[in-house]
Enzyme design. Sequence first.
Site, PDB file in Angstrom:
ATOM      1  N   GLY A 271      43.640 -10.446 -22.089  1.00 46.21           N
ATOM      2  CA  GLY A 271      44.165 -11.764 -21.765  1.00 46.21           C
ATOM      3  C   GLY A 271      43.516 -12.863 -22.569  1.00 46.21           C
ATOM      4  O   GLY A 271      42.669 -12.626 -23.440  1.00 46.21           O
ATOM      5  N   ASN A 272      43.907 -14.077 -22.264  1.00 41.95           N
ATOM      6  CA  ASN A 272      43.466 -15.230 -23.025  1.00 41.95           C
ATOM      7  C   ASN A 272      41.971 -15.500 -22.860  1.00 41.95           C
ATOM      8  O   ASN A 272      41.279 -15.838 -23.820  1.00 41.95           O
ATOM      9  CB  ASN A 272      44.278 -16.463 -22.600  1.00 41.95           C
ATOM     10  CG  ASN A 272      44.498 -17.416 -23.758  1.00 41.95           C
ATOM     11  OD1 ASN A 272      44.623 -16.989 -24.898  1.00 41.95           O
ATOM     12  ND2 ASN A 272      44.553 -18.701 -23.461  1.00 41.95           N
ATOM     13  N   GLU A 294      38.065  -0.263 -22.496  1.00 38.99           N
ATOM     14  CA  GLU A 294      39.352   0.426 -22.366  1.00 38.99           C
ATOM     15  C   GLU A 294      40.312   0.040 -23.477  1.00 38.99           C
ATOM     16  O   GLU A 294      41.012   0.881 -24.036  1.00 38.99           O
ATOM     17  CB  GLU A 294      39.990   0.075 -21.019  1.00 38.99           C
ATOM     18  CG  GLU A 294      39.121   0.393 -19.830  1.00 38.99           C
ATOM     19  CD  GLU A 294      39.423  -0.542 -18.684  1.00 38.99           C
ATOM     20  OE1 GLU A 294      39.948  -0.050 -17.674  1.00 38.99           O
ATOM     21  OE2 GLU A 294      39.159  -1.742 -18.805  1.00 38.99           O
ATOM     22  N   ILE A 364      41.931 -12.945  -9.446  1.00 36.27           N
ATOM     23  CA  ILE A 364      42.848 -13.895  -8.827  1.00 36.27           C
ATOM     24  C   ILE A 364      42.063 -14.923  -8.018  1.00 36.27           C
ATOM     25  O   ILE A 364      42.321 -16.120  -8.088  1.00 36.27           O
ATOM     26  CB  ILE A 364      43.875 -13.160  -7.944  1.00 36.27           C
ATOM     27  CG1 ILE A 364      44.830 -12.344  -8.827  1.00 36.27           C
ATOM     28  CG2 ILE A 364      44.657 -14.139  -7.075  1.00 36.27           C
ATOM     29  CD1 ILE A 364      45.789 -11.467  -8.059  1.00 36.27           C
ATOM     30  N   ASN A 384      49.265  -6.785 -10.788  1.00 33.19           N
ATOM     31  CA  ASN A 384      49.317  -5.640 -11.700  1.00 33.19           C
ATOM     32  C   ASN A 384      48.615  -4.421 -11.089  1.00 33.19           C
ATOM     33  O   ASN A 384      49.233  -3.414 -10.849  1.00 33.19           O
ATOM     34  CB  ASN A 384      48.671  -5.993 -13.042  1.00 33.19           C
ATOM     35  CG  ASN A 384      49.426  -7.091 -13.773  1.00 33.19           C
ATOM     36  OD1 ASN A 384      50.639  -7.168 -13.700  1.00 33.19           O
ATOM     37  ND2 ASN A 384      48.697  -7.933 -14.480  1.00 33.19           N
ATOM     38  N   GLY A 388      40.821  -0.715 -14.667  1.00 29.35           N
ATOM     39  CA  GLY A 388      39.477  -0.186 -14.830  1.00 29.35           C
ATOM     40  C   GLY A 388      38.383  -1.136 -14.407  1.00 29.35           C
ATOM     41  O   GLY A 388      37.196  -0.824 -14.563  1.00 29.35           O
TER      42      GLY A 388
END
Length: 504
Positions: A271-272, A294, A364, A384, A388
Site C-alpha cells: 500500500g501507499n 511476503e 483499520i 480483505n 500475513g
Amino acid sequence: MSVERILDARLRDRVVSAEHAAALIQPGETVAMSGFTGSGYPKAVPMALARQIEQAHQQGQPFQIKLLTGASTAPELDGALAKADGIAMRMPFQSDPDARKRINDGMLDYIDIHLSHVAQHVWFGLYGQIDTAVIEVSAIREDGALVPSTSVGNNKTWLDLARKVIIEVNDWQPAGVDGMHDIYYGTALPPQRRPIPLVQGNDRIGETALRCDPDKIVAVVRTHGPDRNSPFTPIDATSEQIAGHLIAFLQHEVARGRLPANLLPLQSGVGNIPNAVLAGLAKSGLRGLSAFTEVIQDGMLELLKSGVLDYASCTGFALSPDANEEFKRNIDFYRRRIIMRTQEISNHPELVRRLGCIGMNGMIETDLYGNVNSTHVMGSRIMNGIGGSGDFARNGFLSTFLSPSTAKNGTISSIVPMVSHVDHTEHDVSIIVTEQGLADLRGLPPRARARAVIDHCAHPDFRDLLDDYFQRACRDSYGKHTPHLLPEALSWHQRWLDTGSMKP
C-alpha cells in the site's frame, strides 16, 4: 504463443485450450489456484471456468467450487468467479470488490486465516481433498520441473496434494525469473518436523523449480497475459508523515543500541504507507538493509536498485506497470538479489522469530490499549483479511502498525475506546504510528499505553473525546487495570452507523 517454454515432450502433447481445461473442473470441487497479491495467478482457465459456470446457471444447473489460493489474486480470477456466483467458499485472503460484497452479503463463505497456517491446515485435511490445482508457471523444463512465475505462494502444497493438475504456461512472464526461486521440500507435519536450515534471510535451502508427478497433469494451457499491475499512487503527505515518524524511531533505536546499524530484516505490507516508508528509508542514510517479507512492491525495487537494500526474500510481487517493466528489463540484476520462497517459509513463525523481523503493517483501527483491528469495518464487514500480518506481529522483533488517524473524510477515528474486532491483541503490538505521531507501547502497563496512544496518535478532533472517555473509565470502570465503560466502549461505532460520524 509458442511452445518454446514447454520443453518436456510428454507435456507438449497435453496442450489444450483454456475452455477444454476448465471443462475438467466439476461442480462441487475444491480447486486450489496459484497467485499471491496479484502476481503469478492463472489468467485463462478461471475466466473460461466462469463462463462455463454462467452457462450452467442459465440452464438451471448448480455449479460452484471451493477456492483456495496463496493470497489475493485479480479480477480475472476472484472477480470473474465471484460475478458468476461460482464460489461457495473462499480461503485464505482476498481483495476483490465483487467477492467482498458477496462475503459481506452472506452469499459466500470466507475463512480468514494466518497465511502461515494454510499449507499445514490443508495437509491436515481440514478443507477436504484438493480435486484440482490450477498453477501458472513461466516454463516447463525438459525433466518436467515447473519454473514458477512471479509468485510461489502455496503452489508446492497444491501440486503435492491435488488429484489432477492444470498448468498455465505464461510466456509474458520473463524467462529470466528462472533461478530466482527457492522451493524447500523439507517441511513436515508434527511430530516429524526438523529444523529448517535457514539462518540468514538470503540463505538458499531448496530447489529452483517445483516438482509434480507428470501423470497428474491433465492439461497444459499456453497464455500470454500480464499480472494485475496496479498503477503507482503518488505518496501523499499523510503517508510521508507516518513514514517520517517510523524512520525517526528506527534511527533512535539504532542510536540506543537496540537495533544494528543495518536494522533487522524488514517485512512490509502492501500500500501507499509502506511504499512511503520504503521511500523514506532511501533518504535515511541507513544502508546494508535486508527484507524477509511476503511481497515486493515498487519501493523495495528502488531500494535494491539504489543499493540501500542488499537483498529481499519474498513469495510474490505487487508491482505497478512501470516497476514491472523495470523488473523485466533488469531481470539479471534482480535475480541476484531477490529470492522467492514458498509461503510456508516466507511466513514461517519460527523463522520470523529467528531472523528478528521488523513488521510494518496497516490497520483499520486500534484501541487505547493497543489491540488492533486490521480486517473488519465496524466489526462485521470484512475488508480483505489478516493475511500475513499476524505471522509477523506475534513473532517479529518489532511489530508496528500504521494508519492515518482518521478515515472517511474525518468522520471515523482510527483510535477508538475499544476495537470492534480484534486481529492482533495488545500482547502482539509494539508500535502504533499515525501522521500525528508514534506511540511506543513496549514495557508499558495498560493505562500508560492508553496515555501514549491518546497523546501521540489520536487526531485533535477526537483527542479530547478519547481523553474524556479514558478519565471517566479510570474513575468508574469495574476494574482499574484496563479501564473500560462497557455501555460506551463500542458507542463510537454505533454512532457512525446511526449518523455517519463518530463525533457526537
